[in-house]
Design an enzyme around this catalytic site. Structure first.
Site, short mmCIF file in Angstrom:
data_model
loop_
_atom_site.label_atom_id
_atom_site.label_comp_id
_atom_site.label_asym_id
_atom_site.label_seq_id
_atom_site.Cartn_x
_atom_site.Cartn_y
_atom_site.Cartn_z
N ALA A 242 -0.81 3.58 -12.22
CA ALA A 242 -0.82 4.43 -11.02
C ALA A 242 -2.15 5.12 -10.76
O ALA A 242 -2.21 6.04 -9.94
CB ALA A 242 0.29 5.47 -11.12
N ALA A 243 -3.20 4.69 -11.42
CA ALA A 243 -4.49 5.36 -11.23
C ALA A 243 -4.94 5.34 -9.78
O ALA A 243 -5.38 6.35 -9.22
CB ALA A 243 -5.55 4.73 -12.13
N GLY A 244 -4.85 4.17 -9.15
CA GLY A 244 -5.26 4.06 -7.76
C GLY A 244 -4.40 4.88 -6.83
O GLY A 244 -4.88 5.43 -5.82
N ASP A 245 -3.11 4.99 -7.14
CA ASP A 245 -2.21 5.79 -6.31
C ASP A 245 -2.50 7.28 -6.44
O ASP A 245 -2.46 8.02 -5.45
CB ASP A 245 -0.76 5.50 -6.70
CG ASP A 245 -0.38 4.05 -6.44
OD1 ASP A 245 -0.99 3.44 -5.54
OD2 ASP A 245 0.51 3.54 -7.13
#
Length: 299
Positions: A242-245
């Site tokens: 979920a880093a990009g989110d």
């Protein structure tokens, strides 16, 4: 606006190759979907957040609606339909890298007419953030509605698809990772300099600001004012899912507060850095106090 999924996350010693079977250490079932994750990130970083999307009329859909409600997200525009709630099958290796297979389910039932029926929610926003895990015509309708009321529009262009010039012209802020940037700009992207080159190429096609996320290298923002490279915060990587989110939701939240692009970029990179330190998608997303502490050097 975006996808809502139930994530099934398997921890594996390494990602499987073609035709290979790998035994998992454990399986956890957690909330996910890029839309849900980004809404949670925006809410946890302090933004008043509403969601437009669909779930199935099943147990998973009911549980995920409760997750959104518990985060303080306005779910009046989230409806149940006669379809499977979206699913994501995720393998996470010991080094934090992952493979993801998404079954869209109810997310792929979102139509322009459905989006239009919730135009008041969209047009009440300062920032409208969406992705490409709903049909492209529905995404375009949301961006047009946002533009019609002078909201800032953000598109996290994942999974990558061909975007026409007309749709690109509706995007104030385009967020892509290095693989998506390379596919869209048809250039190799692995370094900040190459990310800047891709950003310039995408801006030339009609969008306003381009942000290329680079994992441990942070992110590169390309605008009419030039290029900014914001480095990531050094952390121990557990799961990059979920880093990009966390980045996208964090950027939208700061933008909605009235922050400038450099400030929003700094907060977003910090949120993305912290998100990789825990397992799962939505559960790993940091809160505002955590990001503020990390930016102040408090760890």
């Amino acid at each position: 606006m975006g996808s809502i999924n139930q994530d099934m996350v398997a921890r594996v010693p390494h990602l499987p190759g073609a035709g290979q079977t790998v035994l998992a250490h454990e399986l956890v079932i957690v909330p996910g979907g890029k839309g849900l994750n980004q809404a949670v990130a925006a809410a946890r970083l302090g933004a008043s957040t509403a969601f437009v999307g669909l779930v199935g009329d099943d147990g998973a859909g009911a549980r995920l609606l409760t997750v959104l409600d518990d985060e303080g997200i306005d779910t009046r525009a989230v409806e149940k339909v006669n379809a499977l709630t979206g699913r994501a099958l995720i393998a996470v290796a010991e080094d934090g890298e992952n493979h993801i297979v998404v079954v869209p389910g109810a997310n792929w039932v979102v139509t322009p007419d459905y989006v239009e029926s919730h135009r008041r929610v969209i047009q009440s926003a300062r920032v409208v953030l969406t992705q490409l895990e709903n049909p492209l015509d529905a995404v375009e309708r949301a961006l047009r509605l946002a533009r019609g009321n002078d909201a800032r529009t953000m598109l996290n262009a994942t999974p990558p698809v061909a975007l026409g010039a007309e749709l690109l012209s509706l995007i104030d802020i385009l967020v892509v990772n290095e693989h998506e940037a390379a596919a869209m700009a048809t250039v190799a992207v692995s370094t900040p300099a190459e990310a800047a080159e891709a950003g310039h190429a995408l801006r030339a096609r009609g969008c306003g600001v381009v942000i290329v996320t680079l994992g441990a290298e942070g992110a590169v923002l390309v605008s009419a004012d030039g290029v900014i490279h914001q480095r990531a915060i050094p952390v121990e990587v557990v799961d990059t899912t979920a880093a990009g989110d966390a980045f996208a939701g964090g950027f939208a939240a700061r933008l909605a507060e009235g922050a400038g692009l450099p400030d929003a970029l700094e907060w977003a990179v910090a949120a993305g850095s912290l998100a990789v330190t825990a397992l799962g998608a939505a559960p790993s997303i940091p809160r505002r106090a955590d990001v503020a502490r990390a930016l102040s050097g408090g760890g």
